[in-house]
Design a protein around this motif. Sequence first.
Motif, PDB file in Angstrom:
ATOM      1  N   ALA A 199      18.787  33.196  35.213  1.00  0.00           N
ATOM      2  CA  ALA A 199      19.020  34.555  35.708  1.00  0.00           C
ATOM      3  C   ALA A 199      20.017  34.593  36.871  1.00  0.00           C
ATOM      4  O   ALA A 199      20.905  35.451  36.882  1.00  0.00           O
ATOM      5  CB  ALA A 199      17.686  35.182  36.109  1.00  0.00           C
ATOM      6  N   PRO A 200      19.918  33.686  37.880  1.00  0.00           N
ATOM      7  CA  PRO A 200      20.914  33.737  38.959  1.00  0.00           C
ATOM      8  C   PRO A 200      22.342  33.520  38.454  1.00  0.00           C
ATOM      9  O   PRO A 200      23.269  34.210  38.892  1.00  0.00           O
ATOM     10  CB  PRO A 200      20.472  32.597  39.893  1.00  0.00           C
ATOM     11  N   ARG A 201      22.499  32.580  37.522  1.00  0.00           N
ATOM     12  CA  ARG A 201      23.841  32.327  36.990  1.00  0.00           C
ATOM     13  C   ARG A 201      24.343  33.525  36.192  1.00  0.00           C
ATOM     14  O   ARG A 201      25.516  33.901  36.292  1.00  0.00           O
ATOM     15  CB  ARG A 201      23.808  31.076  36.113  1.00  0.00           C
ATOM     16  N   LEU A 202      23.447  34.125  35.408  1.00  0.00           N
ATOM     17  CA  LEU A 202      23.853  35.284  34.624  1.00  0.00           C
ATOM     18  C   LEU A 202      24.217  36.454  35.519  1.00  0.00           C
ATOM     19  O   LEU A 202      25.217  37.157  35.277  1.00  0.00           O
ATOM     20  CB  LEU A 202      22.721  35.672  33.674  1.00  0.00           C
ATOM     21  N   LEU A 203      23.442  36.665  36.586  1.00  0.00           N
ATOM     22  CA  LEU A 203      23.752  37.745  37.529  1.00  0.00           C
ATOM     23  C   LEU A 203      25.076  37.489  38.241  1.00  0.00           C
ATOM     24  O   LEU A 203      25.872  38.418  38.454  1.00  0.00           O
ATOM     25  CB  LEU A 203      22.614  37.887  38.548  1.00  0.00           C
ATOM     26  N   ALA A 204      25.315  36.220  38.603  1.00  0.00           N
ATOM     27  CA  ALA A 204      26.604  35.894  39.226  1.00  0.00           C
ATOM     28  C   ALA A 204      27.753  36.143  38.262  1.00  0.00           C
ATOM     29  O   ALA A 204      28.829  36.631  38.655  1.00  0.00           O
ATOM     30  CB  ALA A 204      26.597  34.435  39.688  1.00  0.00           C
ATOM     31  N   GLY A 205      27.544  35.813  36.981  1.00  0.00           N
ATOM     32  CA  GLY A 205      28.570  36.074  35.984  1.00  0.00           C
ATOM     33  C   GLY A 205      28.854  37.558  35.826  1.00  0.00           C
ATOM     34  O   GLY A 205      30.015  37.975  35.715  1.00  0.00           O
ATOM     35  N   ILE A 206      27.797  38.373  35.839  1.00  0.00           N
ATOM     36  CA  ILE A 206      27.985  39.824  35.747  1.00  0.00           C
ATOM     37  C   ILE A 206      28.729  40.340  36.978  1.00  0.00           C
ATOM     38  O   ILE A 206      29.611  41.206  36.875  1.00  0.00           O
ATOM     39  CB  ILE A 206      26.618  40.522  35.590  1.00  0.00           C
ATOM     40  N   GLY A 207      28.381  39.781  38.161  1.00  0.00           N
ATOM     41  CA  GLY A 207      29.093  40.172  39.376  1.00  0.00           C
ATOM     42  C   GLY A 207      30.565  39.814  39.328  1.00  0.00           C
ATOM     43  O   GLY A 207      31.436  40.601  39.732  1.00  0.00           O
ATOM     44  N   ALA A 208      30.864  38.600  38.814  1.00  0.00           N
ATOM     45  CA  ALA A 208      32.263  38.194  38.682  1.00  0.00           C
ATOM     46  C   ALA A 208      33.000  39.075  37.680  1.00  0.00           C
ATOM     47  O   ALA A 208      34.164  39.431  37.879  1.00  0.00           O
ATOM     48  CB  ALA A 208      32.352  36.723  38.263  1.00  0.00           C
ATOM     49  N   LEU A 209      32.316  39.450  36.607  1.00  0.00           N
ATOM     50  CA  LEU A 209      32.921  40.333  35.610  1.00  0.00           C
ATOM     51  C   LEU A 209      33.249  41.689  36.233  1.00  0.00           C
ATOM     52  O   LEU A 209      34.336  42.247  36.006  1.00  0.00           O
ATOM     53  CB  LEU A 209      31.962  40.499  34.434  1.00  0.00           C
ATOM     54  N   ALA A 210      32.323  42.200  37.045  1.00  0.00           N
ATOM     55  CA  ALA A 210      32.574  43.478  37.718  1.00  0.00           C
ATOM     56  C   ALA A 210      33.717  43.353  38.722  1.00  0.00           C
ATOM     57  O   ALA A 210      34.577  44.238  38.822  1.00  0.00           O
ATOM     58  CB  ALA A 210      31.300  43.952  38.414  1.00  0.00           C
ATOM     59  N   GLY A 211      33.745  42.234  39.472  1.00  0.00           N
ATOM     60  CA  GLY A 211      34.831  42.029  40.434  1.00  0.00           C
ATOM     61  C   GLY A 211      36.182  41.925  39.760  1.00  0.00           C
ATOM     62  O   GLY A 211      37.183  42.481  40.238  1.00  0.00           O
ATOM     63  N   GLY A 212      36.233  41.224  38.630  1.00  0.00           N
ATOM     64  CA  GLY A 212      37.483  41.138  37.885  1.00  0.00           C
ATOM     65  C   GLY A 212      37.926  42.493  37.379  1.00  0.00           C
ATOM     66  O   GLY A 212      39.120  42.830  37.415  1.00  0.00           O
ATOM     67  N   GLY A 213      36.961  43.290  36.928  1.00  0.00           N
ATOM     68  CA  GLY A 213      37.293  44.638  36.478  1.00  0.00           C
ATOM     69  C   GLY A 213      37.867  45.494  37.598  1.00  0.00           C
ATOM     70  O   GLY A 213      38.821  46.261  37.392  1.00  0.00           O
ATOM     71  N   LEU A 214      37.307  45.377  38.802  1.00  0.00           N
ATOM     72  CA  LEU A 214      37.824  46.138  39.942  1.00  0.00           C
ATOM     73  C   LEU A 214      39.254  45.716  40.291  1.00  0.00           C
ATOM     74  O   LEU A 214      40.110  46.559  40.599  1.00  0.00           O
ATOM     75  CB  LEU A 214      36.905  45.943  41.151  1.00  0.00           C
ATOM     76  N   LEU A 215      39.520  44.407  40.235  1.00  0.00           N
ATOM     77  CA  LEU A 215      40.879  43.936  40.516  1.00  0.00           C
ATOM     78  C   LEU A 215      41.870  44.426  39.470  1.00  0.00           C
ATOM     79  O   LEU A 215      43.003  44.808  39.796  1.00  0.00           O
ATOM     80  CB  LEU A 215      40.885  42.403  40.577  1.00  0.00           C
ATOM     81  N   LEU A 216      41.460  44.431  38.211  1.00  0.00           N
ATOM     82  CA  LEU A 216      42.350  44.927  37.162  1.00  0.00           C
ATOM     83  C   LEU A 216      42.583  46.429  37.311  1.00  0.00           C
ATOM     84  O   LEU A 216      43.689  46.918  37.045  1.00  0.00           O
ATOM     85  CB  LEU A 216      41.777  44.610  35.785  1.00  0.00           C
ATOM     86  N   ASN A 217      41.560  47.154  37.732  1.00  0.00           N
ATOM     87  CA  ASN A 217      41.751  48.584  37.980  1.00  0.00           C
ATOM     88  C   ASN A 217      42.715  48.808  39.141  1.00  0.00           C
ATOM     89  O   ASN A 217      43.560  49.718  39.094  1.00  0.00           O
ATOM     90  CB  ASN A 217      40.401  49.233  38.279  1.00  0.00           C
TER      91      ASN A 217
END
Length: 456
Positions: A199-217
């Motif tokens: 779960a911690p790794r999956l949550l970190a992955g979701i956070g990284a995915l969200a951060g990447g999305g913000l940078l692309l936006n």
Amino acid sequence: MASIALGQMRRRPAAFAGTAVALFLAVATMTLFGLLFATDVTTPEAVRKEAAGPGLMVIAGAFGEIAVLIAFFVVVNALGFALRQQHRELALLRTIAATPRQTRRLVRGQVVATTLLAAIPGWVIGALAARGLLDELQRRGMAAPDAPVPVVPLPMLIALAAALAVGLAAAAVAARRISRIALADALTASSTEHGRTGAPRLLAGIGALAGGGLLLNLAATRPAEQLDKAGQAALLGSLVLLVAVALTGPLAARLLVAALGAPVRALAPGAGWLADANLRGYARRLSSAVVPVALLVGLSGTMTIMTSTAGHAAGGTASSVTSDTDVWLRQAELVLLTCFAAVSTVNTLIAVTADRRREFALLRLLGATRPQLLRMLTAEAVLTAAVGVLLGAAVAVAASAAFSSAATGSAVPHVPVADCGWIVAGAVALTVPCILATGLRAVRGPAADLVGGSRD
């Protein structure tokens, strides 16, 4: 603990050689850009004004921020895999009364020893690269002609300290699980692989995915006159998305293999079935092999498509994104990033395949022949390359679409099909031969001896 740490490094030279190369690249990269930064700082203002272009400090920053992040990404991936290869040995130490603190101290000692071994050649190559890059920039009028590379130790010491910090942080994360499990579970855990992503790794992955999305936006919403900033945000966003791929790799890789495995099983019923079962059953091992391939395809594809899109948007007129100087800088950055990703790919694939000697020996004892094992490895190599290419291509498409929105107002970028084809071909050419060549070596020798204990 020091003698045990060094003994394990001698037993697994392939794994720690990959980590040493990754740390060498990190130290060399930081030394290179640190010395360029120092050159700009120590050059008198009057001399700096003789140069055209953005200046050494801006160039070093633009190159360095992405290159250093990628170097550390490669270090974390290589070191994490090297420590996972020691899972059984660390578990055995836990069963003979080694405390969690002693286990972590052993791992830290290995990281420190590997970093120190990589530091001196990293400093030397970094200094030579700084001199070579400065000469090229001076030849192009982008640096003051009389500006020398200063002989100062500070950039080298910062490079060493940063590499140590990242290595120790990665080691702490990798060693956490084995140092905390109960003694009764240590050996059992060492021989199996958990199917679920924590779960911690999956949550970190979701956070990284969200951060990447913000940078692309952020990249997509830059005005046309700030395309350089849009490009940097898109490239950084692609790297953050690749971090998300690394964190969620076991889950994503298993899903893609499940989708791609059916045609492989149909084409090669025996070897294809076994390859598909191996990849899905050992998703973490597959993720270790897939992530560097995705890194290679994702970064190279992003840079290539962004450069083509910028040139297509300009329509042949000179601008801040299409001048000869800027094109050369982008090409140099692409070469640097591709080298990092290629080294990471080769290191990881060799280490992953070489670590399976005991598994191959067991299959031989069960009746599998060497040609059958090589057919299985071929199917695995093709699937690994396909999964890595698909994940990297997804990242490249997302990042280049964001940049295209800023450059042209459309999310559809200009894709140089031939160049992208070469990127895919290069990834496949690295992946398949590396796995097969290492597999050929791994299946040599008496199977009974390999099963009995030797894994070197």
